[in-house]
Design a protein around this motif. Sequence first.
Motif, PDB file in Angstrom:
ATOM      1  N   VAL A   2     -14.135  62.700 -34.835  1.00  0.00           N
ATOM      2  CA  VAL A   2     -14.006  61.568 -35.738  1.00  0.00           C
ATOM      3  C   VAL A   2     -13.695  62.063 -37.141  1.00  0.00           C
ATOM      4  O   VAL A   2     -14.330  62.973 -37.649  1.00  0.00           O
ATOM      5  CB  VAL A   2     -15.310  60.751 -35.762  1.00  0.00           C
ATOM      6  CG1 VAL A   2     -15.243  59.670 -36.835  1.00  0.00           C
ATOM      7  CG2 VAL A   2     -15.573  60.129 -34.394  1.00  0.00           C
ATOM      8  N   SER A  25      -9.458  58.607 -37.216  1.00  0.00           N
ATOM      9  CA  SER A  25      -9.061  59.333 -36.010  1.00  0.00           C
ATOM     10  C   SER A  25     -10.231  59.341 -35.041  1.00  0.00           C
ATOM     11  O   SER A  25     -11.372  59.079 -35.409  1.00  0.00           O
ATOM     12  CB  SER A  25      -8.646  60.764 -36.357  1.00  0.00           C
ATOM     13  OG  SER A  25      -9.725  61.461 -36.938  1.00  0.00           O
ATOM     14  N   GLY A  26      -9.933  59.644 -33.802  1.00  0.00           N
ATOM     15  CA  GLY A  26     -10.984  59.574 -32.803  1.00  0.00           C
ATOM     16  C   GLY A  26     -11.177  58.151 -32.331  1.00  0.00           C
ATOM     17  O   GLY A  26     -10.414  57.253 -32.661  1.00  0.00           O
ATOM     18  N   SER A  27     -12.226  57.899 -31.632  1.00  0.00           N
ATOM     19  CA  SER A  27     -12.445  56.595 -31.019  1.00  0.00           C
ATOM     20  C   SER A  27     -13.230  55.632 -31.895  1.00  0.00           C
ATOM     21  O   SER A  27     -13.493  54.498 -31.501  1.00  0.00           O
ATOM     22  CB  SER A  27     -13.180  56.777 -29.688  1.00  0.00           C
ATOM     23  OG  SER A  27     -14.459  57.348 -29.921  1.00  0.00           O
ATOM     24  N   SER A  30     -11.522  52.134 -32.557  1.00  0.00           N
ATOM     25  CA  SER A  30     -11.303  51.243 -31.420  1.00  0.00           C
ATOM     26  C   SER A  30     -12.578  50.831 -30.714  1.00  0.00           C
ATOM     27  O   SER A  30     -12.545  49.967 -29.834  1.00  0.00           O
ATOM     28  CB  SER A  30     -10.357  51.911 -30.423  1.00  0.00           C
ATOM     29  OG  SER A  30     -10.908  53.129 -29.970  1.00  0.00           O
ATOM     30  N   SER A  31     -13.703  51.445 -31.114  1.00  0.00           N
ATOM     31  CA  SER A  31     -14.943  51.194 -30.389  1.00  0.00           C
ATOM     32  C   SER A  31     -16.033  50.534 -31.219  1.00  0.00           C
ATOM     33  O   SER A  31     -17.120  50.266 -30.698  1.00  0.00           O
ATOM     34  CB  SER A  31     -15.503  52.509 -29.835  1.00  0.00           C
ATOM     35  OG  SER A  31     -14.564  53.164 -29.016  1.00  0.00           O
ATOM     36  N   ASN A  32     -15.770  50.303 -32.506  1.00  0.00           N
ATOM     37  CA  ASN A  32     -16.842  49.872 -33.393  1.00  0.00           C
ATOM     38  C   ASN A  32     -16.414  48.790 -34.365  1.00  0.00           C
ATOM     39  O   ASN A  32     -15.251  48.754 -34.770  1.00  0.00           O
ATOM     40  CB  ASN A  32     -17.320  51.060 -34.243  1.00  0.00           C
ATOM     41  CG  ASN A  32     -18.059  52.093 -33.438  1.00  0.00           C
ATOM     42  OD1 ASN A  32     -19.216  51.923 -33.078  1.00  0.00           O
ATOM     43  ND2 ASN A  32     -17.363  53.179 -33.136  1.00  0.00           N
ATOM     44  N   LYS A  73      -4.620  47.709 -35.850  1.00  0.00           N
ATOM     45  CA  LYS A  73      -4.997  48.444 -34.641  1.00  0.00           C
ATOM     46  C   LYS A  73      -3.937  49.458 -34.232  1.00  0.00           C
ATOM     47  O   LYS A  73      -4.255  50.487 -33.653  1.00  0.00           O
ATOM     48  CB  LYS A  73      -5.296  47.448 -33.519  1.00  0.00           C
ATOM     49  CG  LYS A  73      -6.496  46.564 -33.840  1.00  0.00           C
ATOM     50  CD  LYS A  73      -6.676  45.444 -32.829  1.00  0.00           C
ATOM     51  CE  LYS A  73      -7.818  44.531 -33.261  1.00  0.00           C
ATOM     52  NZ  LYS A  73      -7.994  43.370 -32.371  1.00  0.00           N
ATOM     53  N   ASN A  76      -4.666  52.429 -36.541  1.00  0.00           N
ATOM     54  CA  ASN A  76      -6.061  52.878 -36.658  1.00  0.00           C
ATOM     55  C   ASN A  76      -6.498  52.911 -38.129  1.00  0.00           C
ATOM     56  O   ASN A  76      -7.120  53.883 -38.583  1.00  0.00           O
ATOM     57  CB  ASN A  76      -6.246  54.263 -36.035  1.00  0.00           C
ATOM     58  CG  ASN A  76      -6.484  54.185 -34.541  1.00  0.00           C
ATOM     59  OD1 ASN A  76      -6.212  53.174 -33.905  1.00  0.00           O
ATOM     60  ND2 ASN A  76      -6.989  55.267 -33.985  1.00  0.00           N
TER      61      ASN A  76
END
Length: 124
Positions: A2, A25-27, A30-32, A73, A76
């Motif tokens: 991240v 960068s990283g998830s 898209s996840s939070n 999205k 990012n």
Amino acid sequence: QVQLVESGGGLVQAGGSLRLSCAASGSIFSSNPMGWYRQAPGKQRELVAAITLRDSTEYADSVKGRFPISRDKAKNTVYLQMDSLKTEDTAAYYCNAIRGRLGSTWYQGNVGPWGQGTQVTVSS
């Protein structure tokens, strides 16, 4: 891994505008639920704007109506449009996931490593 990179800060006169960007960068993006925080000298870091995965938004009373938050999205990236700036908005601004409360909403994200932030200075 991240990584959060904030940009767009600067020196502006009261009443002016700035647009902050946060490239993630990283998830984490898209996840939070994501938010913008700020920390003024001698004060604790505070959450001022939040956006969920469904693009619902919420704001601290101090910035409501002035600092719309948005996210792209495809890139990012989270944005904070800062309008009608006041001297009391002077602070370092950071983005990150949210775990905690803003207004009536409790967010259950996973906060990642903090980026370097971007300084916003509003002169009178």
